[in-house]
Design an enzyme around this catalytic site. Structure first.
Site, PDB file in Angstrom:
ATOM      1  N   ASP A 239       9.270   4.642 -61.486  1.00 36.36           N
ATOM      2  CA  ASP A 239       9.984   5.802 -62.019  1.00 36.36           C
ATOM      3  C   ASP A 239      10.638   5.484 -63.347  1.00 36.36           C
ATOM      4  O   ASP A 239      11.245   4.412 -63.520  1.00 36.36           O
ATOM      5  CB  ASP A 239      11.113   6.210 -61.048  1.00 36.36           C
ATOM      6  CG  ASP A 239      10.680   7.270 -60.051  1.00 36.36           C
ATOM      7  OD1 ASP A 239       9.618   7.895 -60.254  1.00 36.36           O
ATOM      8  OD2 ASP A 239      11.426   7.464 -59.072  1.00 36.36           O
TER       9      ASP A 239
ATOM     10  N   GLU B 290       9.851  13.101 -64.329  1.00 38.58           N
ATOM     11  CA  GLU B 290      10.147  14.389 -63.704  1.00 38.58           C
ATOM     12  C   GLU B 290      10.196  15.497 -64.747  1.00 38.58           C
ATOM     13  O   GLU B 290      10.907  15.368 -65.750  1.00 38.58           O
ATOM     14  CB  GLU B 290      11.520  14.339 -63.014  1.00 38.58           C
ATOM     15  CG  GLU B 290      11.615  13.326 -61.895  1.00 38.58           C
ATOM     16  CD  GLU B 290      12.984  13.335 -61.213  1.00 38.58           C
ATOM     17  OE1 GLU B 290      13.849  14.187 -61.542  1.00 38.58           O
ATOM     18  OE2 GLU B 290      13.193  12.466 -60.345  1.00 38.58           O
TER      19      GLU B 290
ATOM     20  N   LYS C 262       6.152   7.246 -63.693  1.00 38.66           N
ATOM     21  CA  LYS C 262       6.364   8.607 -63.184  1.00 38.66           C
ATOM     22  C   LYS C 262       7.561   9.219 -63.882  1.00 38.66           C
ATOM     23  O   LYS C 262       8.593   8.558 -64.026  1.00 38.66           O
ATOM     24  CB  LYS C 262       6.574   8.570 -61.665  1.00 38.66           C
ATOM     25  CG  LYS C 262       6.926   9.935 -61.060  1.00 38.66           C
ATOM     26  CD  LYS C 262       6.694  10.007 -59.558  1.00 38.66           C
ATOM     27  CE  LYS C 262       7.800   9.454 -58.689  1.00 38.66           C
ATOM     28  NZ  LYS C 262       9.098  10.130 -58.851  1.00 38.66           N
TER      29      LYS C 262
ATOM     30  N   ASP D 281      13.385   5.741 -58.317  1.00 40.37           N
ATOM     31  CA  ASP D 281      14.800   5.679 -58.713  1.00 40.37           C
ATOM     32  C   ASP D 281      15.694   6.106 -57.539  1.00 40.37           C
ATOM     33  O   ASP D 281      16.923   6.081 -57.650  1.00 40.37           O
ATOM     34  CB  ASP D 281      15.076   6.476 -59.993  1.00 40.37           C
ATOM     35  CG  ASP D 281      14.790   7.952 -59.868  1.00 40.37           C
ATOM     36  OD1 ASP D 281      14.260   8.388 -58.824  1.00 40.37           O
ATOM     37  OD2 ASP D 281      15.100   8.696 -60.833  1.00 40.37           O
ATOM     38  N   SER D 282      15.072   6.430 -56.395  1.00 39.89           N
ATOM     39  CA  SER D 282      15.823   6.568 -55.139  1.00 39.89           C
ATOM     40  C   SER D 282      16.553   5.267 -54.816  1.00 39.89           C
ATOM     41  O   SER D 282      17.442   5.243 -53.968  1.00 39.89           O
ATOM     42  CB  SER D 282      14.879   6.925 -53.985  1.00 39.89           C
ATOM     43  OG  SER D 282      13.777   6.037 -53.925  1.00 39.89           O
TER      44      SER D 282
ATOM     45  N   GLU E 278       7.464  17.596 -54.784  1.00 40.33           N
ATOM     46  CA  GLU E 278       8.536  17.388 -53.806  1.00 40.33           C
ATOM     47  C   GLU E 278       9.101  18.733 -53.361  1.00 40.33           C
ATOM     48  O   GLU E 278       9.462  19.581 -54.197  1.00 40.33           O
ATOM     49  CB  GLU E 278       9.641  16.514 -54.433  1.00 40.33           C
ATOM     50  CG  GLU E 278      10.814  16.255 -53.491  1.00 40.33           C
ATOM     51  CD  GLU E 278      11.704  15.107 -53.918  1.00 40.33           C
ATOM     52  OE1 GLU E 278      11.340  14.347 -54.843  1.00 40.33           O
ATOM     53  OE2 GLU E 278      12.789  14.972 -53.316  1.00 40.33           O
TER      54      GLU E 278
END
Ligand code: KIV
Ligand code: NA
Length: 264
Positions: free
Chosen positions: A84, A114, A112, A45-46, A181
């Site tokens: 993501d 978070e 993925k 999602d960057s 991260e």
């Protein structure tokens, strides 16, 4: 070449062969990464920042993620594709299952998300339904406003202990890969040694089982601030393919990340 699967990645951890990962958001760069031997591709999602020009990942939608995952899938021959889950697309387990299914149908091999121990129920549900999960811990950019900026995580002993406990909880719930991260290099080692699943790091030192970078960062074309853990591989007259190849080589022989890319 044979497709990379979760079994391949687990075997690589057992064999202590480093896993390489780069972000990609389209078919063409995915193909070049295949040629260069990158085993896993993250549709991150960057893309909110590097593709859309947003100032965080929060505006990215699940539709955006599905669109780019489908493009990556069409360009891919043999890499393992992680996608993501976007901000708030997995805040409740049933909702997470619906949105993860969309990403898998768009072409992801794994999703993925978070977060820490609160994700255990969600990960359990996805795992039971046959969806592999990567849990992203440490600096989780979707929580940037709660953190008050992009900061190194797990620096105190208490924070490090909590990260270990959360990692074990998520593996027990069914997580197949853990991504860390911005954590201290030594903690990256502790966590990698403690969990049975592959770990992938970004700003987490050279001890993790694999490494990931945002493609635009490692090509030296990101718009904003360049984090300490980034290295530009598009140097010494290399073309893009050679830059990806240099990244693969340096991750494999553990020259990247070096001490200067890590946190104490
Ligand atoms: O979105 C992304 O690119 C990521 C990596 C930085 C791990 O989550
Ligand atoms: Na991300």
């Amino acid at each position: 070449t044979k497709p990379v699967t979760l079994s391949t990645l687990k075997q690589m951890k057992a064999d202590k062969e480093k896993i390489t990962c780069l972000t990609s958001y389209d078919a063409s760069f995915t193909n070049v990464m295949n040629v260069a031997g990158v085993e896993t591709i993250l549709v991150g999602d960057s893309l909110g920042m590097v593709i859309q020009g947003q100032d965080s990942t929060l505006p990215v939608t699940i539709e955006d993620m599905c669109y780019h995952t489908a493009a990556v899938k069409r360009g891919n021959s043999n890499a393992f594709i992680l996608a993501d889950m976007s901000f708030m697309s997995y805040s409740k387990p049933e909702q997470a299952l619906d949105n993860a299914a969309r990403l898998m149908q768009a072409g992801a091999n794994m999703v993925k998300l978070e977060g820490g121990s609160w994700l255990a129920d969600t990960i359990k549900l996805l795992s039971q339904r046959g969806i592999p999960v990567c849990a992203h811990l440490g600096l989780t950019p979707q929580s940037v406003h709660k953190f008050g900026g992009y900061k190194v995580q797990g620096k105190s002993q208490d924070a490090a202990d909590l990260l270990l406990q959360e990692s074990l909880d998520l593996v027990a719930a069914g997580a197949d890969i853990l991504l860390y991260e911005c954590i201290p290099t030594e903690l990256g080692k502790t966590l990698t040694d403690a969990v049975p699943v592959p770990t992938i790091g970004i700003g987490a030192g050279h001890h993790t089982d694999g490494q990931v970078l945002v493609m635009h960062d490692m090509l030296g074309i990101n718009l904003g601030h360049t984090p300490k853990f980034v290295k530009n591989f598009l140097t010494e007259g290399r073309n893009v393919t050679q830059a990806f190849e240099a990244y693969v080589k340096e991750v494999k022989d553990t020259t990247f990340p070096g001490p200067e890319h890590g946190f104490k």
